[in-house]
Design a protein around this motif. Structure first.
Motif, PDB file in Angstrom:
ATOM      1  N   MET A  84       5.985   1.360   6.704  1.00 58.16           N
ATOM      2  CA  MET A  84       5.798   2.759   7.095  1.00 58.16           C
ATOM      3  C   MET A  84       5.835   3.668   5.865  1.00 58.16           C
ATOM      4  O   MET A  84       4.980   4.540   5.699  1.00 58.16           O
ATOM      5  CB  MET A  84       6.889   3.173   8.086  1.00 58.16           C
ATOM      6  CG  MET A  84       6.820   4.631   8.520  1.00 58.16           C
ATOM      7  SD  MET A  84       8.362   5.201   9.276  1.00 58.16           S
ATOM      8  CE  MET A  84       9.431   5.284   7.826  1.00 58.16           C
ATOM      9  N   MET A  85       6.822   3.448   4.985  1.00 58.49           N
ATOM     10  CA  MET A  85       6.909   4.268   3.786  1.00 58.49           C
ATOM     11  C   MET A  85       5.740   3.995   2.838  1.00 58.49           C
ATOM     12  O   MET A  85       5.268   4.897   2.149  1.00 58.49           O
ATOM     13  CB  MET A  85       8.249   4.058   3.094  1.00 58.49           C
ATOM     14  CG  MET A  85       9.419   4.626   3.878  1.00 58.49           C
ATOM     15  SD  MET A  85      10.886   4.951   2.865  1.00 58.49           S
ATOM     16  CE  MET A  85      11.347   3.290   2.426  1.00 58.49           C
ATOM     17  N   ASP A  86       5.274   2.750   2.816  1.00 59.04           N
ATOM     18  CA  ASP A  86       4.105   2.414   1.994  1.00 59.04           C
ATOM     19  C   ASP A  86       2.865   3.174   2.463  1.00 59.04           C
ATOM     20  O   ASP A  86       2.040   3.604   1.655  1.00 59.04           O
ATOM     21  CB  ASP A  86       3.833   0.908   2.038  1.00 59.04           C
ATOM     22  CG  ASP A  86       4.844   0.095   1.236  1.00 59.04           C
ATOM     23  OD1 ASP A  86       5.578   0.694   0.432  1.00 59.04           O
ATOM     24  OD2 ASP A  86       4.873  -1.138   1.418  1.00 59.04           O
ATOM     25  N   VAL A  87       2.732   3.335   3.780  1.00 61.96           N
ATOM     26  CA  VAL A  87       1.596   4.087   4.322  1.00 61.96           C
ATOM     27  C   VAL A  87       1.710   5.561   3.945  1.00 61.96           C
ATOM     28  O   VAL A  87       0.739   6.184   3.503  1.00 61.96           O
ATOM     29  CB  VAL A  87       1.515   3.929   5.857  1.00 61.96           C
ATOM     30  CG1 VAL A  87       0.510   4.921   6.455  1.00 61.96           C
ATOM     31  CG2 VAL A  87       1.107   2.499   6.221  1.00 61.96           C
ATOM     32  N   ILE A  88       2.901   6.128   4.080  1.00 66.73           N
ATOM     33  CA  ILE A  88       3.100   7.549   3.778  1.00 66.73           C
ATOM     34  C   ILE A  88       2.765   7.847   2.323  1.00 66.73           C
ATOM     35  O   ILE A  88       2.179   8.895   2.004  1.00 66.73           O
ATOM     36  CB  ILE A  88       4.557   7.960   4.088  1.00 66.73           C
ATOM     37  CG1 ILE A  88       4.848   7.832   5.586  1.00 66.73           C
ATOM     38  CG2 ILE A  88       4.827   9.404   3.634  1.00 66.73           C
ATOM     39  CD1 ILE A  88       6.318   7.958   5.935  1.00 66.73           C
ATOM     40  N   THR A  89       3.117   6.927   1.421  1.00 67.28           N
ATOM     41  CA  THR A  89       2.927   7.164  -0.016  1.00 67.28           C
ATOM     42  C   THR A  89       1.615   6.611  -0.553  1.00 67.28           C
ATOM     43  O   THR A  89       1.360   6.703  -1.754  1.00 67.28           O
ATOM     44  CB  THR A  89       4.095   6.558  -0.812  1.00 67.28           C
ATOM     45  OG1 THR A  89       4.217   5.160  -0.486  1.00 67.28           O
ATOM     46  CG2 THR A  89       5.398   7.268  -0.482  1.00 67.28           C
ATOM     47  N   GLY A  90       0.781   6.043   0.313  1.00 66.75           N
ATOM     48  CA  GLY A  90      -0.536   5.603  -0.120  1.00 66.75           C
ATOM     49  C   GLY A  90      -0.598   4.211  -0.715  1.00 66.75           C
ATOM     50  O   GLY A  90      -1.659   3.768  -1.166  1.00 66.75           O
ATOM     51  N   LYS A  91       0.523   3.504  -0.705  1.00 69.85           N
ATOM     52  CA  LYS A  91       0.527   2.147  -1.259  1.00 69.85           C
ATOM     53  C   LYS A  91      -0.200   1.177  -0.343  1.00 69.85           C
ATOM     54  O   LYS A  91      -0.813   0.205  -0.800  1.00 69.85           O
ATOM     55  CB  LYS A  91       1.977   1.683  -1.473  1.00 69.85           C
ATOM     56  CG  LYS A  91       2.104   0.335  -2.155  1.00 69.85           C
ATOM     57  CD  LYS A  91       3.555  -0.008  -2.411  1.00 69.85           C
ATOM     58  CE  LYS A  91       3.677  -1.367  -3.106  1.00 69.85           C
ATOM     59  NZ  LYS A  91       5.099  -1.719  -3.361  1.00 69.85           N
ATOM     60  N   THR A  92      -0.120   1.433   0.973  1.00 71.38           N
ATOM     61  CA  THR A  92      -0.793   0.599   1.971  1.00 71.38           C
ATOM     62  C   THR A  92      -1.681   1.470   2.841  1.00 71.38           C
ATOM     63  O   THR A  92      -1.263   2.552   3.269  1.00 71.38           O
ATOM     64  CB  THR A  92       0.244  -0.128   2.858  1.00 71.38           C
ATOM     65  OG1 THR A  92       0.991  -1.047   2.050  1.00 71.38           O
ATOM     66  CG2 THR A  92      -0.432  -0.891   3.992  1.00 71.38           C
TER      67      THR A  92
END
Length: 283
Positions: free
Chosen positions: A81-89
């Motif tokens: 979820m945090m990866d999605v928010i920060t653009g990593k995923t």
């Protein structure tokens, strides 16, 4: 070292600063619109890795200025979820908005940092050979030239800003100390301070009290609570006692979806949560 060699070393150091702070060289950042008092919208987010759904139609809304705790067993989807928010995923399906007008799925990781989202990972990353003050000074530089920043005279306003952050993170008496000499908890606070130098509207914090002493844990709780209001703070944590000490609203993730949401009392008395998480020890 010759001047060209010195400059090359500083430029490489500057590149490291950029990576640690997740900053980039984007032009004008989109304006953050909080007219509906919601800073983060995640709607229908689905992420699959080799057939495994790490996030499954996840929807989450975070209000401006709130402190939100995210809990859930391992594999629940918290990091993704945090990866999605920060653009990593990038998700397979769904939408992610920062305020009313910033579509996070159209931005790169550095651009997302530029619009006002800061992320602190579980393991602190500070510049060990530099002082606490210098770490904050480098963080303030952001995407500016580190070469120019190191040889420019700081303004009174910049000094004041660093002093304010030192006071906030409780390291005012350690400003001249080498960052590598700090305790684990102090390094965590310093990294939070480095993010605060960028004045993020939304701060994502991953397991901030792992490995801390009881005293450091208590101080970290006070720090995160003090940040809410001026910043929106999302904390992912396994330590349930710590969550109880800071929680206003708790979101429980399970198998990539929101299982329950509410006050700590509501969540810990929810039969579904007891069955899949708290009833299994709850860490």
């Amino acid at each position: 070292m010759s001047a060209p060699g010195l400059r090359g070393g500083i430029e490489r150091f500057g590149n490291t600063v950029g990576r640690v702070l997740n900053r980039g060289g984007s032009a004008a950042a989109p304006r953050l619109d909080l007219s509906h008092d919601i800073i983060l919208y995640l709607e229908g987010i689905t992420v699959s890795f080799d057939g495994f759904r790490a996030l499954n139609n996840l929807s989450l809304y975070v209000e401006a200025g709130e402190l939100r705790c995210i809990i859930g067993p391992n594999g629940a989807g918290k990091t993704t979820m945090m990866d999605v928010i920060t653009g990593k995923t990038r998700p397979d399906l769904g939408s992610a908005w920062f305020g009313q007008t910033v579509d996070l799925l159209t931005l790169t990781e550095p651009e997302i940092a530029e619009v006002g989202i800061g992320r602190k990972f579980q393991k602190p990353t500070v510049f060990s050979e530099h002082s606490v003050f210098e770490n904050l000074e480098l963080a303030m530089a952001g995407n500016k030239s580190v070469w120019r920043m190191l040889f420019a005279k700081m303004t009174p306003e910049q000094h004041l800003r660093i002093d304010e952050v030192l006071e906030t993170i409780g390291l005012k008496d350690h400003r001249a100390a080498r960052a590598g000499s700090l305790s684990h908890g102090q390094k965590q606070w310093l990294e939070i301070g480095m993010l605060l130098m960028q004045d993020p509207a939304l701060l994502l914090v991953d397991e901030p009290v792992a490995g801390m002493t009881p005293q450091e844990t208590e101080r970290t709780a006070e720090l995160l609570v003090s940040l809410a209001g001026k910043h929106s703070v999302v904390v992912v944590e396994h330590d349930m006692n710590f969550v109880r000490s800071i929680a206003r609203t708790v979101t429980v993730l399970h198998q990539g979806s929101v299982l329950a949401e509410g006050s700590m009392e509501q969540v810990q008395n929810d039969p579904k949560v007891i069955e899949v998480y708290l009833g299994d020890g709850g860490h």
